[in-house]
Design a protein around this motif. Structure first.
Motif, PDB file in Angstrom:
ATOM      1  N   GLY A   1      -2.795  -1.046   4.808  1.00  0.00           N
ATOM      2  CA  GLY A   1      -2.994  -1.446   3.422  1.00  0.00           C
ATOM      3  C   GLY A   1      -2.143  -0.624   2.470  1.00  0.00           C
ATOM      4  N   TYR A   2      -1.520  -1.294   1.498  1.00  0.00           N
ATOM      5  CA  TYR A   2      -0.667  -0.630   0.511  1.00  0.00           C
ATOM      6  C   TYR A   2      -1.059  -1.090  -0.890  1.00  0.00           C
ATOM      7  CZ  TYR A   2       2.181   0.688   4.511  1.00  0.00           C
ATOM      8  OH  TYR A   2       2.601   1.216   5.697  1.00  0.00           O
ATOM      9  N   LYS A   3      -0.522  -0.401  -1.879  1.00  0.00           N
ATOM     10  CA  LYS A   3      -0.729  -0.781  -3.271  1.00  0.00           C
ATOM     11  C   LYS A   3       0.537  -1.444  -3.807  1.00  0.00           C
ATOM     12  CE  LYS A   3      -4.907   0.696  -4.468  1.00  0.00           C
ATOM     13  NZ  LYS A   3      -5.942  -0.216  -5.008  1.00  0.00           N
ATOM     14  N   LEU A   4       0.345  -2.588  -4.455  1.00  0.00           N
ATOM     15  CA  LEU A   4       1.431  -3.306  -5.115  1.00  0.00           C
ATOM     16  C   LEU A   4       1.219  -3.211  -6.616  1.00  0.00           C
ATOM     17  CD1 LEU A   4       3.791  -5.498  -5.112  1.00  0.00           C
ATOM     18  CD2 LEU A   4       1.950  -7.175  -5.233  1.00  0.00           C
ATOM     19  N   GLY A   5       2.251  -2.793  -7.332  1.00  0.00           N
ATOM     20  CA  GLY A   5       2.161  -2.694  -8.783  1.00  0.00           C
ATOM     21  C   GLY A   5       3.425  -3.211  -9.436  1.00  0.00           C
ATOM     22  N   PHE A   6       3.456  -3.133 -10.750  1.00  0.00           N
ATOM     23  CA  PHE A   6       4.574  -3.669 -11.521  1.00  0.00           C
ATOM     24  C   PHE A   6       5.166  -2.565 -12.391  1.00  0.00           C
ATOM     25  CE2 PHE A   6       1.639  -7.003 -10.468  1.00  0.00           C
ATOM     26  CZ  PHE A   6       2.444  -8.069 -10.080  1.00  0.00           C
ATOM     27  N   ASP A   7       6.437  -2.261 -12.157  1.00  0.00           N
ATOM     28  CA  ASP A   7       7.119  -1.196 -12.902  1.00  0.00           C
ATOM     29  C   ASP A   7       6.274   0.078 -12.897  1.00  0.00           C
ATOM     30  OD1 ASP A   7       9.278  -2.980 -13.746  1.00  0.00           O
ATOM     31  OD2 ASP A   7       7.741  -3.927 -14.992  1.00  0.00           O
ATOM     32  N   ASN A   8       5.762   0.391 -11.722  1.00  0.00           N
ATOM     33  CA  ASN A   8       4.852   1.524 -11.549  1.00  0.00           C
ATOM     34  C   ASN A   8       5.329   2.343 -10.347  1.00  0.00           C
ATOM     35  OD1 ASN A   8       2.781   3.318 -11.113  1.00  0.00           O
ATOM     36  ND2 ASN A   8       1.161   1.786 -10.995  1.00  0.00           N
ATOM     37  N   ALA A   9       5.953   3.463 -10.616  1.00  0.00           N
ATOM     38  CA  ALA A   9       6.535   4.275  -9.546  1.00  0.00           C
ATOM     39  C   ALA A   9       5.486   4.972  -8.693  1.00  0.00           C
ATOM     40  CB  ALA A   9       7.477   5.321 -10.148  1.00  0.00           C
ATOM     41  N   ASP A  10       4.218   4.924  -9.088  1.00  0.00           N
ATOM     42  CA  ASP A  10       3.170   5.612  -8.336  1.00  0.00           C
ATOM     43  C   ASP A  10       2.604   4.785  -7.188  1.00  0.00           C
ATOM     44  OD1 ASP A  10       3.305   7.913  -9.890  1.00  0.00           O
ATOM     45  OD2 ASP A  10       1.947   7.086 -11.401  1.00  0.00           O
ATOM     46  N   VAL A  11       2.958   3.513  -7.100  1.00  0.00           N
ATOM     47  CA  VAL A  11       2.448   2.677  -6.015  1.00  0.00           C
ATOM     48  C   VAL A  11       3.482   2.607  -4.898  1.00  0.00           C
ATOM     49  CG1 VAL A  11       0.991   1.307  -7.543  1.00  0.00           C
ATOM     50  CG2 VAL A  11       3.341   0.562  -7.082  1.00  0.00           C
ATOM     51  N   GLU A  12       3.028   2.172  -3.708  1.00  0.00           N
ATOM     52  CA  GLU A  12       3.947   2.111  -2.566  1.00  0.00           C
ATOM     53  C   GLU A  12       4.949   0.963  -2.695  1.00  0.00           C
ATOM     54  OE1 GLU A  12       0.489   4.292  -1.791  1.00  0.00           O
ATOM     55  OE2 GLU A  12       0.363   2.103  -1.602  1.00  0.00           O
ATOM     56  N   ILE A  13       4.514  -0.160  -3.263  1.00  0.00           N
ATOM     57  CA  ILE A  13       5.405  -1.314  -3.428  1.00  0.00           C
ATOM     58  C   ILE A  13       5.483  -1.618  -4.918  1.00  0.00           C
ATOM     59  CG2 ILE A  13       5.837  -3.716  -2.792  1.00  0.00           C
ATOM     60  CD1 ILE A  13       4.047  -3.205  -0.334  1.00  0.00           C
ATOM     61  N   ASN A  14       6.615  -1.302  -5.501  1.00  0.00           N
ATOM     62  CA  ASN A  14       6.784  -1.418  -6.943  1.00  0.00           C
ATOM     63  C   ASN A  14       7.651  -2.632  -7.272  1.00  0.00           C
ATOM     64  OD1 ASN A  14       6.882  -0.925  -9.678  1.00  0.00           O
ATOM     65  ND2 ASN A  14       8.488   0.628  -9.519  1.00  0.00           N
ATOM     66  N   ALA A  15       7.044  -3.628  -7.900  1.00  0.00           N
ATOM     67  CA  ALA A  15       7.795  -4.815  -8.321  1.00  0.00           C
ATOM     68  C   ALA A  15       8.514  -4.494  -9.627  1.00  0.00           C
ATOM     69  CB  ALA A  15       6.847  -5.998  -8.501  1.00  0.00           C
ATOM     70  N   VAL A  16       9.844  -4.444  -9.559  1.00  0.00           N
ATOM     71  CA  VAL A  16      10.627  -4.083 -10.742  1.00  0.00           C
ATOM     72  C   VAL A  16      10.992  -5.340 -11.529  1.00  0.00           C
ATOM     73  CG1 VAL A  16      11.531  -1.978  -9.714  1.00  0.00           C
ATOM     74  CG2 VAL A  16      12.758  -4.119  -9.384  1.00  0.00           C
ATOM     75  N   LYS A  17      11.077  -5.186 -12.824  1.00  0.00           N
ATOM     76  CA  LYS A  17      11.328  -6.345 -13.687  1.00  0.00           C
ATOM     77  C   LYS A  17      12.796  -6.739 -13.661  1.00  0.00           C
ATOM     78  CE  LYS A  17      10.226  -8.272 -18.193  1.00  0.00           C
ATOM     79  NZ  LYS A  17       9.569  -8.047 -19.491  1.00  0.00           N
ATOM     80  N   GLN A  18      13.031  -8.055 -13.641  1.00  0.00           N
ATOM     81  CA  GLN A  18      14.398  -8.583 -13.719  1.00  0.00           C
ATOM     82  C   GLN A  18      14.454  -9.660 -14.783  1.00  0.00           C
ATOM     83  OE1 GLN A  18      16.665  -9.548 -10.324  1.00  0.00           O
ATOM     84  NE2 GLN A  18      16.746  -7.400  -9.747  1.00  0.00           N
TER      85      GLN A  18
END
Length: 584
Positions: free
Chosen positions: A567-584
């Motif tokens: 299990g991992y954490k997914l976040g948005f523009d959040n460097a503290d999570v394991e999977i960081n969805a960056v904005k485009q």
């Protein structure tokens, strides 16, 4: 007075209790000889040779002990019987020797003089030893092993985590390390006995030693620096990609203008029949070169279920129930875990020869104002026929399937185990699957009870403990479900759905997928809207993080014969999570 008379007078003088000096010296000499003989004899009974002089020991526990690290190891230090079973402090040592007279009595009675008799009493004898070690804070273990002299940097993350928990809570060595030198029988303990033997004692908690804390601080600093460098690299890559995209846009515009002028100046000719266009790989709208990748290993889970995670056979049960995440202990062990299971060493009795135990996957995530984009890249494998599937393929229509799940922290265990909470011991193809029933994935929230202990041979799981429909609807309305998206390579279809009381899948257009085989690598991109209106779909808030897990069915596999992530954490523009969805 002559010297001889002086000596004679001294030697015959009574000094204590009517005893002369001569008598005192004599008794002192006798005492030294007696003490030396007694101590020598007692030490002789501590030797390995003495311990195995009885065939009961030589034919049983000694043979088991010879294959362990306590007998032979890379450093050449051997822990013999007395090192583990005889105290060093003299008083405790004498008490132990006196207790050993009971063993001599049973030797005379022949209580354990055959392997069958020994095994019949093995569990009783083991419980007695465990109880004594628990009562003494594993005193004999600590003759060699000490929390304060351990080097945390040389330990695997799992061991390091367990030791930190033990130091701060007050656990002792024997709480975890049973059956390490002899045949393990601790599986026969009842849950009440396990609780009694593993309950921490705050009185022996020592806190975190200074050199441990120093290591933890350095590790945290190293992770922070690694994250900073990754952010800088991602930012630089994004800037370069944006610059390249702008240059390409300008170049394309100039080329188009040039082509337009050349076409205007050329005389018209009869158009030749156009050749059929070459088939090209589908293209993404995301500039993936500007998105940092997170390598995540997926591994073969075999028959490991949520009941196993919460059961006695899982050494990390205590840490998990306290709130530790699976990845905290196991992320660096993915390849080893997968290999042990896929080869049938543990948790699998249907071995597929040649199947790989784990797959490294490069995972990228991005988002815009409307959608989440996920990209998964991994190497394909040569086909390994499944001996118990017709034609060697479980799902001949699909060489590959990929699915990922999302959940909020409101779903129990999702914050620690990701999608693992949907996998149960009574699901299809699992050890306790009921005959004549098809059981899909489900969550604890949909059941009135989940059987974890299996007492009186009760089957594990809770397929038949389903809540009433109204209760399930209430759980569903509270978003106590897992959102699932799945891609199938056979017909290139994508499904979405949810898991609560069952796994419910729907074909629809809520998500889109692009999948290409580039050389020997699969590259799968899935686009999912942030705001989802359909039933069983979670609307994603870019200010929040979500629990994330994914699975790959490769090589035409199906059911539980897949590879799964922790299990991992997914976040948005959040460097503290394991999977960081960056904005485009």
């Amino acid at each position: 007075m002559s010297a001889a008379n002086l000596v004679k007078g001294l030697m015959t003088r009574k000094i204590l209790f009517g005893a002369t000096v001569t008598a005192a010296l004599f008794f002192m000499l006798v005492g030294v000889i007696f003490w030396g003989g007694f101590n020598t004899a007692m030490e002789q009974t501590n030797t390995l040779e003495f311990c195995i002089s009885c065939h009961e020991m030589e034919d049983n526990v000694y043979k088991e002990y010879q294959s362990t690290i306590h007998y032979t190891n890379r450093s050449g230090v051997r822990a013999s019987c007395s090192d583990c079973h005889v105290p060093d402090p003299w008083v405790h040592k004498v008490v132990r020797k006196i207790k050993a007279s009971n063993e001599l009595w049973h030797k005379a009675l022949g209580s354990i003089d055959t392997p069958e008799k020994f095994d019949a009493k093995r569990f009783t004898m083991a419980k007695k030893v465990w109880g004594e070690m628990k009562a003494t804070d594993s005193r004999e273990c600590r003759n060699c092993h000490d929390f304060e002299t351990m080097l945390p940097e040389n330990q695997k993350p799992r061991a390091r985590k367990q030791h930190l928990n033990a130091m701060t809570a007050g656990n002792t060595c024997i709480d975890c390390h049973k059956g390490i030198a002899h045949k393990p029988v601790h599986d026969e303990l009842t849950d009440e006995e396990i609780d009694e033997l593993t309950t921490p004692d705050p009185e022996i908690a020592i806190g975190i030693p200074a050199h441990w804390q120093e290591f933890l601080d350095k590790e945290a600093a190293a992770k922070a620096e690694k994250k900073r460098l990754a952010e800088e690299a991602a930012k630089k890559a994004a800037e370069q990609a944006a610059k390249a995209a702008e240059e390409a846009k300008i170049a394309a515009a100039l080329a188009a203008e040039k082509a337009k002028k050349e076409a205007a100046n050329k005389p018209k000719k009869t158009e030749a029949k156009k050749a059929p266009a070459k088939k090209t790989a589908a293209k993404s709208s995301i500039n993936w070169a500007a998105v940092p990748a997170r390598e995540i290993g997926v591994f073969y889970p075999g028959q490991a279920s949520m009941e196993w995670v919460l059961g006695r056979k899982h050494g990390g049960k205590r840490s998990f129930t306290k709130g530790d995440r699976c990845m905290d202990c196991h992320e660096e062990e993915i390849a080893d875990i997968g290999q042990k299971i896929v080869t049938g060493e543990k948790l699998e009795d249907q071995v597929i020869p040649g199947k790989r135990g784990s797959i490294p996957v490069a995972v990228k995530a991005a988002h815009d104002s409307k959608s989440l984009y996920m990209q998964f890249t991994w190497e394909d494998t040569e086909h390994q026929p499944v001996p118990f599937a017709e034609g060697g393929k479980m799902d001949a229509m699909n060489q590959m399937k990929l699915a990922f799940m999302l959940a909020t922290d409101e779903v129990e265990y999702a914050d620690r185990a990701g999608c693992w909470g949907t996998c149960h011991a009574d699901a299809d193809d699992m050890p306790f699957a009921p005959e004549g029933q098809s059981v899909t994935k489900y969550l604890k929230e949909s059941r009135t009870k989940i059987e974890l202990k299996g007492r009186n041979k009760k089957p594990l799981g809770g397929w038949d403990k389903r809540k009433e429909d109204a209760e399930i609807k209430a759980e569903f309305d509270a978003q106590h479900f897992m959102d699932i998206v799945r891609y199938k390579s056979g017909d290139k279809s994508i499904e979405y759905g949810s898991i609560l009381a069952d796994r419910l899948m729907n074909e629809g257009v809520i998500s889109e997928a692009i999948a290409n085989k580039v050389g020997n690598k699969w590259v799968v991109e899935i686009k999912r809207p942030l705001v989802a209106d359909g039933d069983g779909n979670i609307s994603l808030d870019t200010a929040q993080s979500y629990n994330f897990g994914f699975a790959i069915h490769d090589d035409y596999s199906n059911g539980r014969f897949h590879h799964v992530s922790l299990g991992y954490k997914l976040g948005f523009d959040n460097a503290d999570v394991e999977i960081n969805a960056v904005k485009q």
